[in-house]
Write a protein that holds these residues in place. Structure first.
Motif, PDB file in Angstrom:
ATOM      1  N   PHE A 127       0.990  -1.018  -0.551  1.00  0.00           N
ATOM      2  CA  PHE A 127       0.449   0.010  -0.368  1.00  0.00           C
ATOM      3  C   PHE A 127       1.334   0.969   0.196  1.00  0.00           C
ATOM      4  CE2 PHE A 127      -4.964   0.928   1.605  1.00  0.00           C
ATOM      5  CZ  PHE A 127      -4.494   2.380   1.550  1.00  0.00           C
ATOM      6  N   GLN A 128       1.844   0.812   0.713  1.00  0.00           N
ATOM      7  CA  GLN A 128       2.645   1.787   1.168  1.00  0.00           C
ATOM      8  C   GLN A 128       4.320   1.993   1.478  1.00  0.00           C
ATOM      9  OE1 GLN A 128       4.261   3.799   3.923  1.00  0.00           O
ATOM     10  NE2 GLN A 128       5.471   5.368   2.891  1.00  0.00           N
ATOM     11  N   ALA A 129       4.847   2.029   1.341  1.00  0.00           N
ATOM     12  CA  ALA A 129       7.087   1.961   1.331  1.00  0.00           C
ATOM     13  C   ALA A 129       8.091   2.573   1.512  1.00  0.00           C
ATOM     14  CB  ALA A 129       6.882   0.523   0.304  1.00  0.00           C
ATOM     15  N   ASP A 130       8.328   3.005   3.091  1.00  0.00           N
ATOM     16  CA  ASP A 130       8.964   4.126   2.642  1.00  0.00           C
ATOM     17  C   ASP A 130      10.398   3.803   1.823  1.00  0.00           C
ATOM     18  OD1 ASP A 130       7.530   5.161   4.348  1.00  0.00           O
ATOM     19  OD2 ASP A 130       9.099   4.280   6.241  1.00  0.00           O
ATOM     20  N   GLU A 131      10.875   4.581   1.088  1.00  0.00           N
ATOM     21  CA  GLU A 131      12.620   3.900   0.458  1.00  0.00           C
ATOM     22  C   GLU A 131      13.467   3.107   0.854  1.00  0.00           C
ATOM     23  OE1 GLU A 131      15.577   6.834  -1.480  1.00  0.00           O
ATOM     24  OE2 GLU A 131      14.436   7.993  -0.390  1.00  0.00           O
ATOM     25  N   ASP A 132      13.934   2.429   0.349  1.00  0.00           N
ATOM     26  CA  ASP A 132      15.043   1.433   0.325  1.00  0.00           C
ATOM     27  C   ASP A 132      14.458   0.267   2.172  1.00  0.00           C
ATOM     28  OD1 ASP A 132      17.022   2.045  -0.741  1.00  0.00           O
ATOM     29  OD2 ASP A 132      17.466   2.857   1.194  1.00  0.00           O
ATOM     30  N   SER A 133      13.211   0.065   1.882  1.00  0.00           N
ATOM     31  CA  SER A 133      12.007  -0.883   2.812  1.00  0.00           C
ATOM     32  C   SER A 133      12.475  -2.084   2.080  1.00  0.00           C
ATOM     33  CB  SER A 133      11.529  -0.519   3.210  1.00  0.00           C
ATOM     34  OG  SER A 133      10.153  -0.013   2.267  1.00  0.00           O
ATOM     35  N   ASN A 134      12.105  -3.790   2.371  1.00  0.00           N
ATOM     36  CA  ASN A 134      11.848  -4.598   2.132  1.00  0.00           C
ATOM     37  C   ASN A 134      11.001  -5.946   2.946  1.00  0.00           C
ATOM     38  OD1 ASN A 134      14.497  -4.593   0.578  1.00  0.00           O
ATOM     39  ND2 ASN A 134      14.843  -3.983   2.960  1.00  0.00           N
ATOM     40  N   LEU A 135      10.200  -6.935   1.697  1.00  0.00           N
ATOM     41  CA  LEU A 135       9.855  -7.351   2.268  1.00  0.00           C
ATOM     42  C   LEU A 135      10.797  -9.057   2.936  1.00  0.00           C
ATOM     43  CD1 LEU A 135       6.665  -7.308   0.421  1.00  0.00           C
ATOM     44  CD2 LEU A 135       6.495  -7.085   3.287  1.00  0.00           C
ATOM     45  N   ILE A 136      10.681 -10.158   3.595  1.00  0.00           N
ATOM     46  CA  ILE A 136      11.077 -10.874   3.450  1.00  0.00           C
ATOM     47  C   ILE A 136      10.334 -11.927   3.261  1.00  0.00           C
ATOM     48  CG2 ILE A 136      12.324 -12.943   4.815  1.00  0.00           C
ATOM     49  CD1 ILE A 136      13.341 -10.044   6.911  1.00  0.00           C
ATOM     50  N   VAL A 137      10.554 -13.224   1.901  1.00  0.00           N
ATOM     51  CA  VAL A 137      10.162 -13.838   1.418  1.00  0.00           C
ATOM     52  C   VAL A 137      10.601 -14.453   1.315  1.00  0.00           C
ATOM     53  CG1 VAL A 137       8.183 -14.959  -0.101  1.00  0.00           C
ATOM     54  CG2 VAL A 137       8.288 -12.334   0.315  1.00  0.00           C
ATOM     55  N   GLY A 138      10.940 -16.774   1.241  1.00  0.00           N
ATOM     56  CA  GLY A 138      11.908 -17.224   0.967  1.00  0.00           C
ATOM     57  C   GLY A 138      13.035 -17.283   1.458  1.00  0.00           C
ATOM     58  N   PHE A 139      13.757 -18.151   1.163  1.00  0.00           N
ATOM     59  CA  PHE A 139      15.497 -18.267   1.189  1.00  0.00           C
ATOM     60  C   PHE A 139      15.769 -17.809  -0.308  1.00  0.00           C
ATOM     61  CE2 PHE A 139      13.438 -21.434   3.577  1.00  0.00           C
ATOM     62  CZ  PHE A 139      13.825 -21.151   4.845  1.00  0.00           C
ATOM     63  N   ASN A 140      16.940 -17.288   0.061  1.00  0.00           N
ATOM     64  CA  ASN A 140      17.707 -17.213  -0.947  1.00  0.00           C
ATOM     65  C   ASN A 140      18.659 -17.839  -1.552  1.00  0.00           C
ATOM     66  OD1 ASN A 140      20.331 -17.472   0.486  1.00  0.00           O
ATOM     67  ND2 ASN A 140      20.654 -14.742   1.598  1.00  0.00           N
ATOM     68  N   GLN A 141      18.584 -19.402  -1.716  1.00  0.00           N
ATOM     69  CA  GLN A 141      19.958 -20.570  -2.130  1.00  0.00           C
ATOM     70  C   GLN A 141      17.855 -21.757  -1.806  1.00  0.00           C
ATOM     71  OE1 GLN A 141      22.563 -21.892   1.065  1.00  0.00           O
ATOM     72  NE2 GLN A 141      22.258 -19.247   1.354  1.00  0.00           N
ATOM     73  N   GLU A 142      18.865 -23.151  -2.489  1.00  0.00           N
ATOM     74  CA  GLU A 142      17.803 -23.912  -2.106  1.00  0.00           C
ATOM     75  C   GLU A 142      17.911 -24.071  -0.768  1.00  0.00           C
ATOM     76  OE1 GLU A 142      19.125 -27.339  -4.800  1.00  0.00           O
ATOM     77  OE2 GLU A 142      18.524 -26.227  -6.549  1.00  0.00           O
ATOM     78  N   ARG A 178       6.055 -21.123   3.467  1.00  0.00           N
ATOM     79  CA  ARG A 178       6.902 -20.149   3.218  1.00  0.00           C
ATOM     80  C   ARG A 178       7.475 -18.769   4.004  1.00  0.00           C
ATOM     81  NH1 ARG A 178       8.203 -19.283  -1.635  1.00  0.00           N
ATOM     82  NH2 ARG A 178       6.408 -19.726  -3.138  1.00  0.00           N
ATOM     83  N   VAL A 179       8.575 -19.260   4.055  1.00  0.00           N
ATOM     84  CA  VAL A 179       9.023 -18.397   5.893  1.00  0.00           C
ATOM     85  C   VAL A 179       8.855 -16.206   4.940  1.00  0.00           C
ATOM     86  CG1 VAL A 179      11.789 -18.229   4.834  1.00  0.00           C
ATOM     87  CG2 VAL A 179      10.827 -17.197   7.342  1.00  0.00           C
ATOM     88  N   HIS A 180       8.186 -15.691   6.236  1.00  0.00           N
ATOM     89  CA  HIS A 180       7.746 -14.268   5.406  1.00  0.00           C
ATOM     90  C   HIS A 180       7.980 -13.313   6.810  1.00  0.00           C
ATOM     91  CE1 HIS A 180       3.941 -15.863   6.569  1.00  0.00           C
ATOM     92  NE2 HIS A 180       3.689 -15.228   6.725  1.00  0.00           N
ATOM     93  N   ALA A 181       8.321 -11.897   6.633  1.00  0.00           N
ATOM     94  CA  ALA A 181       8.398 -11.489   7.506  1.00  0.00           C
ATOM     95  C   ALA A 181       7.988  -9.811   6.331  1.00  0.00           C
ATOM     96  CB  ALA A 181       8.831 -11.063   8.369  1.00  0.00           C
ATOM     97  N   ILE A 182       7.317  -8.799   6.817  1.00  0.00           N
ATOM     98  CA  ILE A 182       7.330  -7.472   6.334  1.00  0.00           C
ATOM     99  C   ILE A 182       8.191  -6.794   7.308  1.00  0.00           C
ATOM    100  CG2 ILE A 182       5.092  -5.570   6.073  1.00  0.00           C
ATOM    101  CD1 ILE A 182       3.250  -7.298   6.614  1.00  0.00           C
ATOM    102  N   GLY A 183       8.729  -6.085   6.485  1.00  0.00           N
ATOM    103  CA  GLY A 183      10.193  -5.187   6.954  1.00  0.00           C
ATOM    104  C   GLY A 183       9.552  -3.436   7.384  1.00  0.00           C
ATOM    105  N   ALA A 184      10.410  -2.931   8.402  1.00  0.00           N
ATOM    106  CA  ALA A 184      10.195  -1.853   8.571  1.00  0.00           C
ATOM    107  C   ALA A 184       9.623  -0.889   7.268  1.00  0.00           C
ATOM    108  CB  ALA A 184      11.414  -1.122   9.341  1.00  0.00           C
TER     109      ALA A 184
END
Length: 323
Positions: A127-142, A178-184
């Motif tokens: 809906f709205q995201a501050d600059e450089d904000s992230n979501l965490i979704v899944g893994f970055n490798q197998e 699936r592992v996840h988190a909403i970022g700041a």
């Protein structure tokens, strides 16, 4: 009986969270004195948090009351056969001033066995995201359970997580397991199964006002993980104006993107209730001789028995949801 039904609004249920902020109040005009408003539950049938009608002749009645009285007229015949007197979706706006815990949700089978609950498949619309904000979704490798547990125990979990920079309009489909988190700095609209079951696996070592860490659920979580999921969580969708553009369609809900700048005559041919979340501008929805305006940050429920209706707006962006 059905001719009494009209576009229904509910009083938001606001939740104070350790990671919450003030955007829901300042940007979406939610009325609250809570210091850290993390969530606004727009439509909820979660036990102990049932939505109450805020408009029209049904004002003051609960969503549970409506289901018991109107049954399939409210949610649709097929939905009523499956869900009976339980509303199948939980609709929220979420404001993360700080990072949410790293978490995942169990599937229907595990949630039923352990918690007598539905699972928690969900989606996010940023809906709205501050600059450089992230979501965490899944893994970055197998990933394997062994590698995951090694990083969990060594407190190096963030090294294997996938961080996605986000902007307004980005959409994610979060399947169970699936592992996840909403970022700041991120505010999302969330559409999910009716469930409040979350397994926290890491909470950034933060403590509350009394110095206590929040409970983690690693013993429960390890069985709920699906380590073999493809990276198909980012949703691409068309933005054709004055047209319902499909974003997510799964067994639990369908969500469409609808940008409107005129009067649309609509038919409900889904044999389901319809939910509209207003994420930009405002719109007037007219059905059964009733008109109701929804503004940015508001949500409305159209009972399944309403076949034809109109949406009028010069500038609205809506999320259109049904089962």
């Amino acid at each position: 009986m059905s001719n009494i039904l009209y576009p229904i609004k509910f009083t938001p249920i606001l939740k104070d969270k350790i990671w919450g902020g003030q955007k829901l109040k300042n940007i979406l005009n939610k009325d609250s004195d809570l210091p850290n408003i993390g969530e606004s539950w727009e439509i909820s049938d979660v036990e102990g948090d049932t939505s109450i009608v805020s408009n029209g002749s049904l004002k003051g009645q609960s969503l549970k009351d409506l289901l018991k009285t109107y049954k399939s007229d409210l949610i649709g015949l097929q939905n009523y056969r499956i869900f009976k007197d339980k509303f199948p979706l939980l609709i929220k706006f979420i404001d993360a001033k700080e990072d949410l815990s790293i978490q995942l949700h169990p599937n229907d089978e595990l949630a039923a066995k352990r918690h007598n609950s539905f699972g928690k498949t969900e989606m996010w619309y940023v809906f709205q995201a501050d600059e450089d904000s992230n979501l965490i979704v899944g893994f970055n490798q197998e990933m394997t359970p062994e590698t995951y547990l090694e990083h969990l125990n060594n407190k190096t979990l963030t090294k294997i997580l996938n961080f996605d920079k986000v902007k307004t309009g980005d959409t994610y489909f979060i399947e169970v397991g699936r592992v996840h988190a909403i970022g700041a700095g991120v505010m999302v609209a969330e559409i999910q199964q009716t469930s409040d079951i979350t397994y926290r696996v890491y909470d950034w070592d933060r403590v509350d006002d009394e110095g206590n860490e929040r409970e983690l659920h690693n013993d429960l979580a390890i069985d709920a993980f699906n380590f073999d999921m493809p990276d198909n969580f980012r949703v691409t969708y068309d933005k054709t104006e004055n047209h319902s553009n499909e974003m997510v369609s799964c067994p639990y809900f369908t969500t469409n993107y609808l940008k409107i700048n005129k009067t649309l005559k609509k038919e409900n041919d889904h044999n389901s209730f319809l939910i509209y979340m207003c994420v930009e501008g405002d719109a007037e929805i007219t059905a059964n001789g009733f008109s109701e305006v929804i503004k940015k940050g508001e949500t409305i429920l159209l009972p399944a028995v309403i076949d034809n209706y109109e949406i009028n707006s010069k500038n609205a962006t809506l999320l259109e949801v049904y089962v």
